[in-house]
Motif scaffolding. Sequence first.
Motif, short mmCIF file in Angstrom:
data_model
loop_
_atom_site.label_atom_id
_atom_site.label_comp_id
_atom_site.label_asym_id
_atom_site.label_seq_id
_atom_site.Cartn_x
_atom_site.Cartn_y
_atom_site.Cartn_z
N LYS A 51 -0.82 10.47 -3.87
CA LYS A 51 -0.74 10.03 -4.54
C LYS A 51 -0.12 10.74 -5.76
CE LYS A 51 -0.82 6.22 -7.84
NZ LYS A 51 -0.51 5.00 -7.14
N LYS A 99 -9.13 1.83 -0.09
CA LYS A 99 -8.50 3.77 -0.18
C LYS A 99 -9.56 4.77 -0.21
CE LYS A 99 -4.83 1.58 -2.70
NZ LYS A 99 -4.92 -0.07 -3.34
N LYS A 100 -9.00 5.77 0.38
CA LYS A 100 -9.77 6.90 0.45
C LYS A 100 -9.39 8.60 -0.29
CE LYS A 100 -9.59 6.25 5.92
NZ LYS A 100 -9.50 6.64 6.58
N LEU A 153 0.87 4.10 -2.79
CA LEU A 153 1.25 5.39 -2.29
C LEU A 153 2.10 6.34 -3.52
CD1 LEU A 153 -0.94 7.37 -0.65
CD2 LEU A 153 1.05 6.80 1.00
N TRP A 187 0.65 -1.78 0.32
CA TRP A 187 0.43 -0.31 -0.05
C TRP A 187 0.92 1.19 0.13
CZ3 TRP A 187 -3.46 -2.37 3.97
CH2 TRP A 187 -4.79 -2.93 3.89
N MET A 229 -4.77 6.36 5.03
CA MET A 229 -5.05 6.74 3.77
C MET A 229 -6.20 5.38 3.35
SD MET A 229 -3.78 9.76 2.99
CE MET A 229 -4.07 9.76 4.80
N VAL A 230 -5.50 4.29 4.37
CA VAL A 230 -6.28 3.06 3.50
C VAL A 230 -6.62 3.05 5.24
CG1 VAL A 230 -6.24 0.87 3.54
CG2 VAL A 230 -4.65 3.21 2.23
N PHE A 272 -5.86 9.34 -0.38
CA PHE A 272 -5.28 8.47 -1.14
C PHE A 272 -4.26 9.47 -2.36
CE2 PHE A 272 -3.42 5.44 -3.25
CZ PHE A 272 -3.04 4.46 -2.32
#
Length: 599
Positions: free
Chosen positions: A593, A585-586, A350, A346, A578-579, A589
């Motif tokens: 990214k 994933k919000k 990101l 994860w 963020m997750v 995120f």
Amino acid sequence: MKNVYFFIVVLFLLSSAEILGQVNLIQNVSARKTISLDGVWDSQVDVVGVGSLGRFGLVQDRKPTKFVYNGENPRNTELVEQDMDVAEKINVPGDWNTQKEKLFLYEGNLWYRKKFSVVPQPTKRYFIYFGAVNYEATVYLNGIRIGQHKGGFTPFQFEITKELKNGENKLLVNANNTRGDDNIPTKIADWWNYGGITRSVSLIEVSDTYISDYFIQLEKGKLSEIKGWVKVSGSQKAQAVNVEIPELGLKQSVQTDTSGYAELNLSSKKIQHWSPENPKMYEVIVSSANDNVKDKIGFRTIETRGTEILLNGKPIFLKGAAIHEEAPFRTGRCYSEADARTLLTWAKELGSNYVRLAHYPHNEAMTRMADEMGLLVWSEVPIYWNVKFEKPEVYASAEKQLLENISRDKNRASVILWSVANETNESEPRLAFLKKLLEKTKAVDPTRLTTAALLAKEGKNEFSLEDPLGEFVDVMGCNEYIGWYTLPAELAPSIKWTSKFNKPLIMSEFGAEAVAGLHGSADEIWTEEYQNRIFENQVKMLNNIPFLRGTSVWALMDFRSPLRLLPIKQDFFNRKGMVSDMGIKKMAFFTLKNWYQTK
Ligand code: GCB
């Protein structure tokens, strides 16, 4: 002059090995001959700690004892109010909170017992090694108290050569996670106080004289000089040790001195340097007449120059996320390679090249996986918030945890930063305490950078870094929550950041909470939109900090915390991930990214 310099260097290196020798940890346990003691153990909750009371015969180290004699009474002739043979079962490794509903909120004593059979070899030595027990562990083997360890996130070992029996052995462990003001961490922390034997337990077999430790890294600032030391323990300390890196055609034979130490120096212009883009590792073989340990080690340098951070001599911006040791999908303390891979994957999705392993040493699978996946690591000890800095015994505990952490991970290329504190209030005792720890860190590991998560001084439209600790760290960390705890999010882009120190800054935390899947308008708190709005403003601000060299968003994944009570929204979870803990994933995120792609 050259000789004097050599003498000083030798002294320095010896002191590094000697200081780490104080915590007495066998390096690279997974490469040794071991018997795993993981699996199903017997367990007994003990709310008031009766098992440790005098009536049951608690004794000093290496003396027999009654209750603790395996918690059983085989002849049924004495009053012993315990029988581990018919007790409940529990899995090791694993916290107790998420294994049994009734233990979810439990803080206190829990007895663990494991029976195992071995045929000890007369010429060998045996150690029992715990990856971690939170917080205090008292260990008994066959009714003999072997020793005690405090500190919930670092490994420890005891030699049990004398106590180990041929045939069945009974290992009893009292784990106690009672929070304490004089503990590290103290009573209040923003993460769950998961109790128990949270990491693997193994029985290690080594020769009478064995290679106990080694430190093999590039010398600071030197891209082709590998430097370090080896340590031999046992009755024949002075002997020949070989260090080989076959792929580079390197081999050095050294002679250890009477205390078992020898310095290493290997040189090659062919080294492919470890980096996030190319996490190249080499097989390194350390061998002696009767021992042989293989490791996979990456070689890279890490330095600062003014406000730059240099990896292998080149400036780098650390794009990252802070991670708690919280298991994805199932919650609880994580410990496995699979968990480490999920979390670090994860982080990579990101766009990270770096992770902050907050707020305590994570399990070894994490740093080994970071080595393999090419993620730079900030590693820290739980000196967090209101530590009793004035107490010498608190310092001793902090230093021990720090040394245990460094001892275990000193050969991991991924680890570039040793952090000694998170958000601690300025005071004289605090400065003296942390300064001493930083000096210790440098004495044992001159190859890496030191840091601490500081707090900035908030002025009108200006945040300034002036914590006196800034003078003593290589890299300043700073936690800020503009838009969440302080100031409206929209003010962030106009805030000016200044620093008293000509050093790089990592924004070690910034963030906001959101419930994954909860949508609404951008001024409706707890929605993904609200969190995302804070991030959109944060990145504008971060772009304007001239000495910023890295960020670790708080946090990669939602994590359990006793401070987060709000029903429905939090339910004992800090939702700044963020997750989500279920891997969702919000919106933030993707905002982050996108920003990381520009860096
Ligand atoms: C902090 C702490 C971190 C908390 C975070 C928060 O400053 O360092 O441990 O979890 O804030 O969410 O408030």
